[in-house]
Design an enzyme around this catalytic site. Structure first.
Site, PDB file in Angstrom:
ATOM      1  N   ASN A 394       0.819  -1.218   0.000  1.00 24.70           N
ATOM      2  CA  ASN A 394       0.000   0.000   0.000  1.00 24.70           C
ATOM      3  C   ASN A 394       0.851   1.266   0.000  1.00 24.70           C
ATOM      4  O   ASN A 394       1.059   1.866  -1.048  1.00 24.70           O
ATOM      5  CB  ASN A 394      -0.953  -0.014   1.205  1.00 24.70           C
ATOM      6  CG  ASN A 394      -2.147   0.908   0.995  1.00 24.70           C
ATOM      7  OD1 ASN A 394      -2.084   1.882   0.267  1.00 24.70           O
ATOM      8  ND2 ASN A 394      -3.245   0.604   1.645  1.00 24.70           N
ATOM      9  N   ASP A 395       1.341   1.677   1.167  1.00 20.43           N
ATOM     10  CA  ASP A 395       2.082   2.939   1.254  1.00 20.43           C
ATOM     11  C   ASP A 395       3.294   2.972   0.336  1.00 20.43           C
ATOM     12  O   ASP A 395       3.648   4.035  -0.192  1.00 20.43           O
ATOM     13  CB  ASP A 395       2.532   3.176   2.697  1.00 20.43           C
ATOM     14  CG  ASP A 395       1.360   3.398   3.644  1.00 20.43           C
ATOM     15  OD1 ASP A 395       0.336   3.942   3.183  1.00 20.43           O
ATOM     16  OD2 ASP A 395       1.460   3.010   4.822  1.00 20.43           O
ATOM     17  N   VAL A 396       3.931   1.827   0.115  1.00 19.16           N
ATOM     18  CA  VAL A 396       5.174   1.790  -0.675  1.00 19.16           C
ATOM     19  C   VAL A 396       4.909   1.945  -2.173  1.00 19.16           C
ATOM     20  O   VAL A 396       5.847   2.014  -2.960  1.00 19.16           O
ATOM     21  CB  VAL A 396       5.957   0.487  -0.415  1.00 19.16           C
ATOM     22  CG1 VAL A 396       6.374   0.406   1.039  1.00 19.16           C
ATOM     23  CG2 VAL A 396       5.160  -0.743  -0.818  1.00 19.16           C
ATOM     24  N   TYR A 434      -0.429   1.796   6.747  1.00 18.00           N
ATOM     25  CA  TYR A 434       0.008   2.155   8.092  1.00 18.00           C
ATOM     26  C   TYR A 434       0.159   3.656   8.268  1.00 18.00           C
ATOM     27  O   TYR A 434       0.031   4.170   9.365  1.00 18.00           O
ATOM     28  CB  TYR A 434       1.328   1.458   8.427  1.00 18.00           C
ATOM     29  CG  TYR A 434       1.185  -0.027   8.560  1.00 18.00           C
ATOM     30  CD1 TYR A 434       0.347  -0.557   9.525  1.00 18.00           C
ATOM     31  CD2 TYR A 434       1.846  -0.902   7.715  1.00 18.00           C
ATOM     32  CE1 TYR A 434       0.186  -1.922   9.650  1.00 18.00           C
ATOM     33  CE2 TYR A 434       1.690  -2.264   7.824  1.00 18.00           C
ATOM     34  CZ  TYR A 434       0.858  -2.770   8.798  1.00 18.00           C
ATOM     35  OH  TYR A 434       0.692  -4.114   8.910  1.00 18.00           O
ATOM     36  N   ALA A 435       0.440   4.364   7.157  1.00 18.46           N
ATOM     37  CA  ALA A 435       0.585   5.813   7.270  1.00 18.46           C
ATOM     38  C   ALA A 435      -0.756   6.502   7.449  1.00 18.46           C
ATOM     39  O   ALA A 435      -0.819   7.698   7.732  1.00 18.46           O
ATOM     40  CB  ALA A 435       1.292   6.365   6.036  1.00 18.46           C
TER      41      ALA A 435
END
Length: 465
Positions: A394-396, A434-435
């Protein structure tokens, strides 16, 4: 019984084995060998410690019982724990290392004669300094690791917990720890020793609660480093060479890992410690998702796009780990290769919640090492690839890290997935990572969302292929 010189030689051998273990663990290809060296080094160190003792009292029977009990519990937990819970396991084990350092320091302070450190109230100055630092760092490691475990396990909110005046309070407490160590070494007061421990436990809690879930990987490696320095400090107190070497290796390797992870997220170590990453307003993200169109598809659509591709890049993430989809993914890739489609894997330095998380899962599924590439090696290839298959990352993969200066992940190196001709994104929902922010990749014209369990979707794609 063995002589002091022979003990020193064996401790040196165990230290060399620990160094070889770290070197082996730096690559998936040599990780098993690294584990073996680490186990052998620890067996030698424990055996030599027992054989170096002059007096085998009945107390040693209890020591052996506790070693067997603790080893059995550890083996049982490690065997049963899923890969997705590995960060929590590491945090839990770090807390025990810190607590062990505290207990040894308490034993040495209350009964210095048993450790050849002098007498109570008249402990050698050097030993008292080492003992105090080891106890303080051990207490910080314990309480900090407990908070990290609670956040990772979901028992405690993963969002940063902050309050007014938090940073000045932390600074005052840290300064008070230094003052307490000085006063303790000057007066050797038992009251000051207990106050030092209480204050150190407190600062451990306060240092970790303001850190958000997205920064937990850095916190885990940082606490790993703390546990090493705590062990090294107690090693000096006990004049145990093996403990000093092991503690220094763990401390330095943890510090280096923290630096690597901070670099992977383009964040300074002090940014992480000051907290705040992951404190975004998720309700605004939900509101945006309602207003933006998303293209969704099924396994048949995904199989059609892959059949007509000449190159596919797989981007594994935490969702793959949760679904344990690595073996299904390997089967899908084997099917693609039979159709002469080039397949490679792109790994972000902080994919999942620990470095190497994805590499271990792929190795478990016997994915060839030469097909797995780090971000720097493969990022330019996305523009020339036909399909990117994102499975739970996701965030990456979030493009806002490159476009939105207001985003909490702005500046973090991300995989250039959006540059592919087609993006297949496997995810259960549009929930943030997570962010705590929405992923712009979900709404790109070339993105097809596949809402399903990662393992089930991958198996269905393979059937359609």
């Amino acid at each position: 019984m063995i002589s002091a010189n022979l003990s020193a030689i064996f401790y040196l051998v165990s230290g060399v084995l620990f160094i070889l273990a770290l070197r082996g663990l730096s690559s998936p290809e040599t990780s098993r060998q690294g584990n073996f060296f680490g186990i052998l080094g620890m067996v030698i160190a424990i055996t030599v410690t027992f054989l170096s003792t002059d007096n085998f009292s009945t107390g040693f029977i209890f020591v052996i019982i506790f070693i067997l009990a603790g080893g059995s519990i550890g083996a049982f937990i490690a065997y049963r724990i899923p890969m997705t819970a590995m960060p929590e396991l590491v945090a839990g084990f770090h807390s025990l290392v810190g607590l062990a350092a505290v207990f040894v320091a308490i034993s040495a302070f209350l009964n210095p004669e048993a450790f050849n450190l002098g007498t109570q109230g008249n402990i050698k100055l050097g030993s008292l300094i080492e003992m105090s630092i080891g106890a303080a760092v051990g207490a910080i490691t314990f309480s900090g690791s407990v908070i990290a475990f609670l956040k990772l396990q979901g028992i405690m909110s993963g969002s940063p917990i902050t309050f007014k005046g938090q940073h000045p309070l932390n600074a005052i407490i840290l300064i008070s720890i230094i003052v307490l160590i000085y006063l303790l070494c000057t007066t050797q007061s038992s009251n000051l020793f207990w106050i030092l421990l209480v204050v150190s436990f407190l600062i451990g809690f306060l240092l970790i609660i303001p850190i958000g879930g997205a920064d937990m990987p850095v916190v885990i490696s940082m606490l790993n480093s703390y546990s090493g320095w705590a062990a090294a400090g107690i090693g000096f107190t006990l004049e145990n060479t093996a403990l000093i070497i092991t503690g220094a290796l763990v401390g330095s390797s943890g510090a280096i890992l923290s630096y690597i992870m901070c670099k992977g997220m383009n964040r300074s170590f002090f940014n992480v410690i000051l907290g705040g990453f992951g404190a975004t307003d998720e309700t605004s993200g939900e509101k945006n998702k309602e207003q933006r169109p998303v293209k969704s598809g099924n396994a048949d659509d995904a199989a059609f796009l892959m059949k007509n591709a000449s190159s596919v890049i797989i981007v594994p993430g935490y969702g793959m780990a949760v679904a344990q989809a690595q073996h299904a993914l390997r089967e899908m890739v084997d099917t693609l290769k039979k159709n002469d489609i080039k397949v490679s894997y792109a790994i972000h330095p902080v994919a999942g919640r620990m470095p190497g998380h994805m590499n271990v899962l792929l190795a478990e599924a016997n994915v060839p090492y030469d097909e797995v590439f780090e971000l720097e090696e493969i990022n330019n290839d996305f523009a020339n690839a036909d399909v990117a298959f994102v499975i739970g990352a996701n965030d990456v993969t979030n493009p806002v890290a490159k476009t939105d200066p207001q985003s909490p992940i702005y500046g973090m190196p991300v995989l250039d997935v959006e540059k592919c001709k087609s993006v297949l994104f496997v995810k259960r929902s549009l929930s943030p990572g997570y962010a705590g922010i929405d992923n712009d990749l979900f709404y790109k014209e070339n993105t097809l969302m596949l809402f399903a369990d990662a393992k089930k979707m991958t198996e269905d794609i393979t059937k359609n292929l």
